[in-house]
Write a protein that holds these residues in place. Sequence first.
Motif, PDB file in Angstrom:
ATOM      1  N   ILE A  95       0.829  -1.213   0.000  1.00 62.16           N
ATOM      2  CA  ILE A  95       0.000   0.000   0.000  1.00 62.16           C
ATOM      3  C   ILE A  95       0.859   1.257   0.000  1.00 62.16           C
ATOM      4  N   ASP A  96       1.496   1.545   1.151  1.00 60.39           N
ATOM      5  CA  ASP A  96       2.267   2.778   1.293  1.00 60.39           C
ATOM      6  C   ASP A  96       3.240   2.595   2.456  1.00 60.39           C
ATOM      7  N   PRO A  97       4.544   2.866   2.272  1.00 58.17           N
ATOM      8  CA  PRO A  97       5.507   2.722   3.361  1.00 58.17           C
ATOM      9  C   PRO A  97       5.139   3.529   4.606  1.00 58.17           C
ATOM     10  N   ALA A  98       4.504   4.691   4.416  1.00 57.81           N
ATOM     11  CA  ALA A  98       4.110   5.506   5.569  1.00 57.81           C
ATOM     12  C   ALA A  98       3.028   4.807   6.383  1.00 57.81           C
TER      13      ALA A  98
ATOM     14  N   LYS B 159       8.177  11.716   1.985  1.00 58.96           N
ATOM     15  CA  LYS B 159       7.579  11.884   0.657  1.00 58.96           C
ATOM     16  C   LYS B 159       7.202  10.540   0.020  1.00 58.96           C
ATOM     17  N   THR B 160       6.605   9.678   0.806  1.00 59.47           N
ATOM     18  CA  THR B 160       6.237   8.365   0.282  1.00 59.47           C
ATOM     19  C   THR B 160       4.976   8.462  -0.587  1.00 59.47           C
ATOM     20  N   LYS B 161       4.812   7.491  -1.469  1.00 59.35           N
ATOM     21  CA  LYS B 161       3.647   7.442  -2.346  1.00 59.35           C
ATOM     22  C   LYS B 161       3.011   6.054  -2.282  1.00 59.35           C
ATOM     23  N   VAL B 162       1.762   5.997  -2.705  1.00 63.77           N
ATOM     24  CA  VAL B 162       1.072   4.719  -2.767  1.00 63.77           C
ATOM     25  C   VAL B 162       1.756   3.846  -3.816  1.00 63.77           C
TER      26      VAL B 162
ATOM     27  N   LEU C 108      -2.791   8.477  13.080  1.00 60.38           N
ATOM     28  CA  LEU C 108      -2.783   9.414  11.946  1.00 60.38           C
ATOM     29  C   LEU C 108      -1.549  10.303  11.957  1.00 60.38           C
ATOM     30  N   ILE C 109      -1.095  10.718  13.142  1.00 59.82           N
ATOM     31  CA  ILE C 109       0.089  11.574  13.253  1.00 59.82           C
ATOM     32  C   ILE C 109       1.326  10.837  12.730  1.00 59.82           C
ATOM     33  N   VAL C 110       1.488   9.569  13.142  1.00 56.19           N
ATOM     34  CA  VAL C 110       2.648   8.791  12.684  1.00 56.19           C
ATOM     35  C   VAL C 110       2.569   8.563  11.177  1.00 56.19           C
ATOM     36  N   TRP C 111       1.394   8.202  10.691  1.00 58.48           N
ATOM     37  CA  TRP C 111       1.212   7.916   9.267  1.00 58.48           C
ATOM     38  C   TRP C 111       1.493   9.148   8.402  1.00 58.48           C
ATOM     39  N   LEU C 112       0.778  10.259   8.693  1.00 62.97           N
ATOM     40  CA  LEU C 112       0.898  11.454   7.866  1.00 62.97           C
ATOM     41  C   LEU C 112       2.236  12.152   8.075  1.00 62.97           C
ATOM     42  N   GLY C 113       2.768  12.078   9.312  1.00 62.31           N
ATOM     43  CA  GLY C 113       4.080  12.680   9.574  1.00 62.31           C
ATOM     44  C   GLY C 113       5.182  11.993   8.788  1.00 62.31           C
ATOM     45  N   TYR C 114       5.194  10.666   8.798  1.00 61.90           N
ATOM     46  CA  TYR C 114       6.204   9.921   8.036  1.00 61.90           C
ATOM     47  C   TYR C 114       6.039  10.179   6.537  1.00 61.90           C
ATOM     48  N   LYS C 115       4.798  10.254   6.094  1.00 58.10           N
ATOM     49  CA  LYS C 115       4.522  10.484   4.680  1.00 58.10           C
ATOM     50  C   LYS C 115       5.027  11.862   4.249  1.00 58.10           C
ATOM     51  N   TYR C 116       4.853  12.842   5.107  1.00 56.23           N
ATOM     52  CA  TYR C 116       5.268  14.206   4.776  1.00 56.23           C
ATOM     53  C   TYR C 116       6.791  14.311   4.710  1.00 56.23           C
ATOM     54  N   PHE C 117       7.486  13.759   5.709  1.00 57.33           N
ATOM     55  CA  PHE C 117       8.943  13.920   5.764  1.00 57.33           C
ATOM     56  C   PHE C 117       9.677  13.005   4.783  1.00 57.33           C
TER      57      PHE C 117
END
Length: 603
Positions: free
Chosen positions: A140-143, A521-524, A510-519
């Motif tokens: 799905i997504d690494p984040a 830059k992971t994608k689906v 949600l904080i861990v998921w979206l925070g990791y995704k933001y820093f």
Amino acid sequence: MDKIESNAASGMGAQAAPVYLSSKCSEGTPTTDDWATTAGMEKQNIDSGSIVEEDDDPSNRKLQRKLKGRHLVMIAIGGTIGTGLFVGSGAVLGYAGPAGALVAYILMGSVVFFVCTSLGEVATYIPVSDPFNHFASRFIDPALGTAFGWTYWLSWTLTVASELVACGIVIQMWLPHVSTLVWSFISAGIIFGVNSFSVSCYGEIEYWFSIIKVLAVVVFIIVGILTDAGVLGGHKYAFTNWTIPGAPFNEHIVGILKSCITAAFSFQGTEIVGITVGEAGNPRKEVPKAIRSVFWRILFFYICSIFVIGLIIPYTDDDVVNASGASDIAKSPFTIVFEKAGLNWASHVMNAVVLITVLSAGNSGLYACTRVLWMLAKERKAPAFFKKVTKHGIPFWAMTFTMVWSTIFFALSFIGNQVVYLFLVNISGVTGFIFWMGISLSHLRFRRAYIHQGYDLKDLPYKAKWYPFGPYYALSLLFVIMIGQGYQTFAPKFKVVDFLSTYIAIPLFLIVWLGYKYFRKTKVVKLDDVDLVTNSLFEQERLGLIQIFEDDDSQGKLPFVKKWVNKIPFKRKNKQVNGEDGDIITTNTGLENPELSSIKLEK
């Protein structure tokens, strides 16, 4: 030299098991060494089932596949038998009545069954030690996988802390003059010691713990049936408690919803069998066997136990309804049924069983946390020193770090009015639903990628039943329960503190998921890019990293496995064919993947 192409799988339609080919395969048949060198992986000693390390660096050591089939089956069976059944089942009876409680456990049992079959399909195909982080990251997504991994670690770290508290309370029933702190720290030492030796030690301890819990439930069901019939206790109950006012369905749909929430917490821990896959000696045989036991253990242990409790104990019994934790063992439905049968010593026996149950939960919790943290470090989502493994295959630093934090959380239970501690403990409850939803999501994505990339479903070593109904059904019901489990915080008056303590796990996730995704830059991950080969069961078997049979005579019992062995490239004989100008060339006919089997061969 001139080169010509030969498709070893000409005429083959569907793809079979994924295969890696290297340039070393271009001449003759690949050997075991070729496959190991190509993948950059260590070879295995097939006889012992342990990894043969080419590097003595603790960071490069692997976990050891020393868990046997009986370990996995009993871990799977014992994983759902805990204080939720022995003590908390009374609350389910009080909420919904005898028939409503049955409906609630059947509903939640069906969810657990589908979650486990989803986990079984993917974990058998890719047997790794952290299915929650790894599968979500991979499909799905690494984040999203990172969020699953870290919140799962936190959840079970808190569970270990709560079990340490429970150990002290349980033993205090026998020795009231000794501080609970003493017994809690002794329990912590036992749990840490068991996990420090080897994974086989953990498996053996859990095996015997599970047997004791299973025997307790079996004896309870037999005694309960005899008591209901009037053979024991001198009173015949039959179905009289199903006909009292308000029974058999108390509060109807509302009562069933309340019971579903409590029942769902009772089933948490079932997914640990997915973590043991990474250290199973023979995942192809053992994991499906353990997963298949889910249906029967739910049917027998939970449904039968709740049915017996509903026959003998009225749902209006205040003591039973209000019992919830280890401190309420005297009010346990199990204890009361034994006492109604004339067995007045039952409270001490059940106290001993609950003590074993609590130790088992703490033991499994530390094991799960350790493997999840180790996997996070392997994927560079946690500090690198957590990758270090002892010569016995134990991620010692990951285990020590987890135990330290469990002790800190345990200490918080003695501070003030326990507000902070209760906030943290509530995280472990709600995150259980999140992990189950993650398993279902990963399964859906895995199947889509598997079919999209042209693989044949017949080649799956274990295929989940009733797909895609199962994962969608589990996702829907889990979402309703996760949102609805805090309904008491809204009525009759909105309670801010209770609301936050109930739902705090969701924003944390949600904080861990979206925070990791933001820093980062992971994608689906696109379906075309989903990796279905690395660390797959087929790849590890071909590399010799996983033994295919437990013993010499297993081949006669497992024709499906034998069929796959015959497809292993280095087990097949070469076939000589004529090239374009009459020269004889060698090609391998054991590969059935059209895309991967087109090999450049030298004349």
